[in-house]
Design an enzyme around this catalytic site. Structure first.
Site, PDB file in Angstrom:
ATOM      1  CE1 TYR A  29      18.718 -41.729   9.071  1.00  0.00           C
ATOM      2  CE2 TYR A  29      17.813 -43.565   7.825  1.00  0.00           C
ATOM      3  CZ  TYR A  29      18.230 -43.017   9.030  1.00  0.00           C
ATOM      4  OH  TYR A  29      18.145 -43.761  10.186  1.00  0.00           O
ATOM      5  NE  ARG A  87      10.680 -42.965  13.660  1.00  0.00           N
ATOM      6  CZ  ARG A  87      11.856 -42.843  14.281  1.00  0.00           C
ATOM      7  NH1 ARG A  87      12.865 -43.606  13.947  1.00  0.00           N
ATOM      8  NH2 ARG A  87      12.011 -41.953  15.237  1.00  0.00           N
ATOM      9  N   GLY A 102       0.764 -47.445  -1.000  1.00  0.00           N
ATOM     10  CA  GLY A 102       0.783 -48.505  -2.012  1.00  0.00           C
ATOM     11  C   GLY A 102      -0.317 -49.513  -1.709  1.00  0.00           C
ATOM     12  CG  ASP A 103       0.400 -53.667  -2.747  1.00  0.00           C
ATOM     13  OD1 ASP A 103       1.219 -53.392  -1.838  1.00  0.00           O
ATOM     14  OD2 ASP A 103       0.652 -54.492  -3.653  1.00  0.00           O
ATOM     15  N   GLY A 104       0.036 -51.937   0.486  1.00  0.00           N
ATOM     16  CA  GLY A 104       0.172 -52.391   1.876  1.00  0.00           C
ATOM     17  C   GLY A 104       0.844 -53.749   2.001  1.00  0.00           C
ATOM     18  CB  THR A 146       7.577 -57.144   4.474  1.00  0.00           C
ATOM     19  OG1 THR A 146       8.873 -57.164   3.876  1.00  0.00           O
ATOM     20  CG2 THR A 146       6.608 -58.007   3.703  1.00  0.00           C
ATOM     21  N   PRO A 173      11.424 -48.931   0.143  1.00  0.00           N
ATOM     22  CG  PRO A 173      13.052 -49.202   1.777  1.00  0.00           C
ATOM     23  CD  PRO A 173      11.968 -48.280   1.338  1.00  0.00           C
TER      24      PRO A 173
HETATM   25  N1  LIG Z   1      14.187 -45.739  15.276  1.00  0.00           N
HETATM   26  C1  LIG Z   1      14.532 -46.503  14.254  1.00  0.00           C
HETATM   27  O1  LIG Z   1      13.732 -47.343  13.827  1.00  0.00           O
HETATM   28  C2  LIG Z   1      15.897 -46.399  13.638  1.00  0.00           C
HETATM   29  C3  LIG Z   1      16.184 -47.227  12.545  1.00  0.00           C
HETATM   30  C4  LIG Z   1      17.440 -47.148  11.969  1.00  0.00           C
HETATM   31  C5  LIG Z   1      18.397 -46.295  12.476  1.00  0.00           C
HETATM   32  N2  LIG Z   1      18.096 -45.501  13.535  1.00  0.00           N
HETATM   33  C6  LIG Z   1      19.142 -44.574  14.001  1.00  0.00           C
HETATM   34  O2  LIG Z   1      19.123 -44.488  15.418  1.00  0.00           O
HETATM   35  C7  LIG Z   1      19.418 -43.141  15.811  1.00  0.00           C
HETATM   36  C8  LIG Z   1      18.318 -42.622  16.727  1.00  0.00           C
HETATM   37  O3  LIG Z   1      17.087 -42.642  16.031  1.00  0.00           O
HETATM   38  P1  LIG Z   1      15.710 -42.290  16.757  1.00  0.00           P
HETATM   39  O4  LIG Z   1      14.687 -43.164  16.187  1.00  0.00           O
HETATM   40  O5  LIG Z   1      15.912 -42.251  18.217  1.00  0.00           O
HETATM   41  O6  LIG Z   1      15.449 -40.823  16.181  1.00  0.00           O
HETATM   42  P2  LIG Z   1      15.090 -39.469  16.944  1.00  0.00           P
HETATM   43  O7  LIG Z   1      14.805 -38.457  15.890  1.00  0.00           O
HETATM   44  O8  LIG Z   1      14.063 -39.714  17.970  1.00  0.00           O
HETATM   45  O9  LIG Z   1      16.459 -39.126  17.679  1.00  0.00           O
HETATM   46  C9  LIG Z   1      17.553 -38.524  17.039  1.00  0.00           C
HETATM   47  C10 LIG Z   1      18.099 -37.465  17.982  1.00  0.00           C
HETATM   48  O10 LIG Z   1      19.261 -36.849  17.367  1.00  0.00           O
HETATM   49  C11 LIG Z   1      19.176 -35.451  17.593  1.00  0.00           C
HETATM   50  N3  LIG Z   1      19.977 -34.782  16.551  1.00  0.00           N
HETATM   51  C12 LIG Z   1      19.770 -34.801  15.211  1.00  0.00           C
HETATM   52  N4  LIG Z   1      20.716 -34.090  14.586  1.00  0.00           N
HETATM   53  C13 LIG Z   1      21.547 -33.609  15.551  1.00  0.00           C
HETATM   54  C14 LIG Z   1      22.720 -32.803  15.530  1.00  0.00           C
HETATM   55  N5  LIG Z   1      23.241 -32.327  14.390  1.00  0.00           N
HETATM   56  N6  LIG Z   1      23.328 -32.507  16.717  1.00  0.00           N
HETATM   57  C15 LIG Z   1      22.810 -32.974  17.881  1.00  0.00           C
HETATM   58  N7  LIG Z   1      21.698 -33.735  17.960  1.00  0.00           N
HETATM   59  C16 LIG Z   1      21.077 -34.052  16.800  1.00  0.00           C
HETATM   60  C17 LIG Z   1      17.689 -35.134  17.524  1.00  0.00           C
HETATM   61  O11 LIG Z   1      17.336 -33.920  18.130  1.00  0.00           O
HETATM   62  C18 LIG Z   1      17.102 -36.343  18.256  1.00  0.00           C
HETATM   63  O12 LIG Z   1      17.000 -36.123  19.638  1.00  0.00           O
HETATM   64  C19 LIG Z   1      19.590 -42.332  14.540  1.00  0.00           C
HETATM   65  O13 LIG Z   1      20.965 -42.216  14.249  1.00  0.00           O
HETATM   66  C20 LIG Z   1      18.906 -43.162  13.490  1.00  0.00           C
HETATM   67  O14 LIG Z   1      19.459 -42.960  12.223  1.00  0.00           O
HETATM   68  C21 LIG Z   1      16.854 -45.515  14.103  1.00  0.00           C
END
Ligand SMILES: NC(=O)c1ccc[n+]([C@@H]2O[C@H](COP(=O)([O-])OP(=O)(O)OC[C@H]3O[C@@H](n4cnc5c(N)ncnc54)[C@H](O)[C@@H]3O)[C@@H](O)[C@H]2O)c1
Length: 310
Positions: free
Chosen positions: A145, A186, A205-207, A210, A272
Site C-alpha cells: 500500500y 479500521r 500493543g499498549d494502546g 496515536t 506506525p
Molecule cells: N479512509 C481513510 O482513512 C483513508 C486514509 C488514507 C487514504 N485513503 C485513500 O482514500 C481512497 C478511498 O478509501 P476508502 O476509505 O473510501 O476505502 P474503500 O475501500 O471504502 O474504497 C475504495 C474503493 O475502491 C474500489 N477499488 C479498489 N480497487 C479497485 C480497482 N482496481 N478498480 C476499481 N475500483 C477499485 C473498491 O471497491 C472501493 O469501493 C483510497 O485511495 C485510500 O487509499 C483513505
C-alpha cells in the site's frame, strides 16, 4: 461539469459522489467492488443520476464522452484489505493510476490522486509535513500500500511535469464516518461495533500509539478544494488533534454507554507509533481546516451504526 470518480462505491468515494450529484455534475463511477458496495451509491443509480461502471481501473484506458475532472480513489484502503489483496493493491496503484492519468491526458481533465499519510510510513518527524520523505520499509507487509501510493504520487507528478496536466495529490489521514464497513479492520468502526455489542475492544500493543481522525464531511470539503485549486504539490488533509488508541476506546465506550472491557493483542509489524498531520499547507493553499471534532463525528457515526442494525 463531467466528473469521473474511481472507487466511488467505497466509503470516501461515495460521499464525494453525493457531493458531485448535489452540485449538478454529470458523474461516472468506476468501481470493481473489491472492497466497496453498490449499496453506497444505489440511491443515485436508481434515480439515474450517475453512470456506474463495474470495472477494474486496471482494465480501462479509454472512456467515451467529455470528462472535466477525475478523482482517483480506487484502492483497497484498510490494512485488512490491502494485506488480503496485496497484488491487486499494487496493480491498482500502478497500472490503475497509469490508466486514469492517460484518460485525464486524452480529455485534458483535472486529475486528483487520493494518496495517504502512509507514505510517511513509521514517521521520524512529528507532526508530518509534506516536505518529509517518510520512513517506509519497502519489503514490509504494508509496503504494498505505502509504496504503491508513493509510486502513484511519482507517476502523477511525472504527468504534471511531462504533459502539463493539472494534477493534485491529497495525502489523506485517518478518516471516519457513515458507510464504513464494520469488518474493515479500521479502529473506529471496529471499536463502535464491539462497544455496541458490549464485547471487549481490541487494543494492539499498549494502546499508546496515536492517530488523528478526520470526519468525512471535512475530508470531502478538503478534496473538493484541492480539485478546485489544482496545485501539484501534495497536501495533507486530516484533523491534527491527536488521540491514543486508549483514549479513543474510552470515548467510544462512553458514547455507546457500553460495558465493554479491553482485549490486548500484539502490535502488527511496522505499525506506525504516531500519526498527526501538519495542515499548514492545507490552510494556506486551500483555505481548509477541519470543523467537526471527534465527539461530534463519533455521535453521528454511532447513530448511523445503530440505525443500520435496526
Ligand atoms: N479512509 C481513510 O482513512 C483513508 C486514509 C488514507 C487514504 N485513503 C485513500 O482514500 C481512497 C478511498 O478509501 P476508502 O476509505 O473510501 O476505502 P474503500 O475501500 O471504502 O474504497 C475504495 C474503493 O475502491 C474500489 N477499488 C479498489 N480497487 C479497485 C480497482 N482496481 N478498480 C476499481 N475500483 C477499485 C473498491 O471497491 C472501493 O469501493 C483510497 O485511495 C485510500 O487509499 C483513505
Amino acid at each position: 461539469m463531467n466528473v469521473l470518480v474511481t472507487g466511488g462505491a467505497g466509503f470516501i468515494g461515495s460521499h464525494l459522489v453525493d457531493h458531485f450529484v448535489k452540485a449538478g455534475a454529470k458523474t461516472i463511477v468506476i468501481d470493481n467492488l473489491i472492497t466497496g458496495s453498490e449499496g453506497n451509491i444505489a440511491h443515485h443509480i436508481d434515480s439515474g443520476r450517475i453512470t456506474f461502471l463495474k470495472e477494474d481501473v486496471c482494465n480501462i484506458d479509454k472512456i467515451s464522452g467529455e470528462i472535466d475532472v477525475i478523482t482517483h480513489l480506487a484502492s483497497p484502503a484498510s490494512p485488512f484489505d490491502y494485506l488480503r489483496y496485496p497484488i491487486e493493491t499494487m496493480r491498482t496503484a500502478s497500472l490503475g493510476t497509469f490508466n486514469m492519468l492517460e484518460i485525464a491526458k486524452q480529455k485534458r481533465a483535472k486529475f486528483l490522486l487520493a494518496s495517504t499519510s502512509e507514505v510517511y510510513g513509521d514517521p521520524e518527524q512529528h507532526p508530518q509535513k509534506e516536505e518529509y520523505w517518510g520512513n517506509v520499509n519497502p519489503v514490509g507487509p504494508r509496503a504494498v500500500y505505502d509504496e504503491g501510493k508513493r509510486f502513484a504520487e511519482a507517476l502523477t507528478t511525472a504527468y504534471n511535469r511531462e504533459y502539463d496536466l493539472e494534477t493534485s495529490i491529497v495525502r489523506i489521514f485517518n478518516t471516519y464516518g457513515e458507510r464504513m464497513r464494520e469488518e474493515d479492520g479500521r479502529v473506529i468502526p471496529t471499536f463502535i461495533s464491539q462497544a455496541l455489542k458490549n464485547e471487549p475492544l481490541t487494543i494492539f500493543g499498549d494502546g499508546k500509539q496515536t492517530r488523528s481522525f478526520c470526519y468525512i464531511s471535512d475530508m470531502v470539503e478538503g478534496i473538493i478544494r484541492a480539485v478546485q485549486v489544482g496545485k501539484p504539490q501534495p497536501v495533507n488533509i486530516g484533523n491534527p488533534k491527536e488521540y491514543t488508541m486508549l483514549q479513543v476506546a474510552d470515548i467510544v465506550r462512553k458514547l455507546c454507554l457500553s460495558t465493554s472491557g479491553l482485549k490486548y493483542l500484539p502490535l502488527p509489524e511496522n505499525d506506525p507509533k504516531k500519526r498527526r498531520p501538519d495542515i499548514t499547507r492545507a490552510k494556506e493553499v486551500l483555505g481548509w481546516t477541519p470543523k467537526v471534532d471527534l465527539n461530534t463525528g463519533l455521535i453521528r457515526i454511532i447513530e448511523w451504526f445503530r440505525r443500520k442494525d435496526d
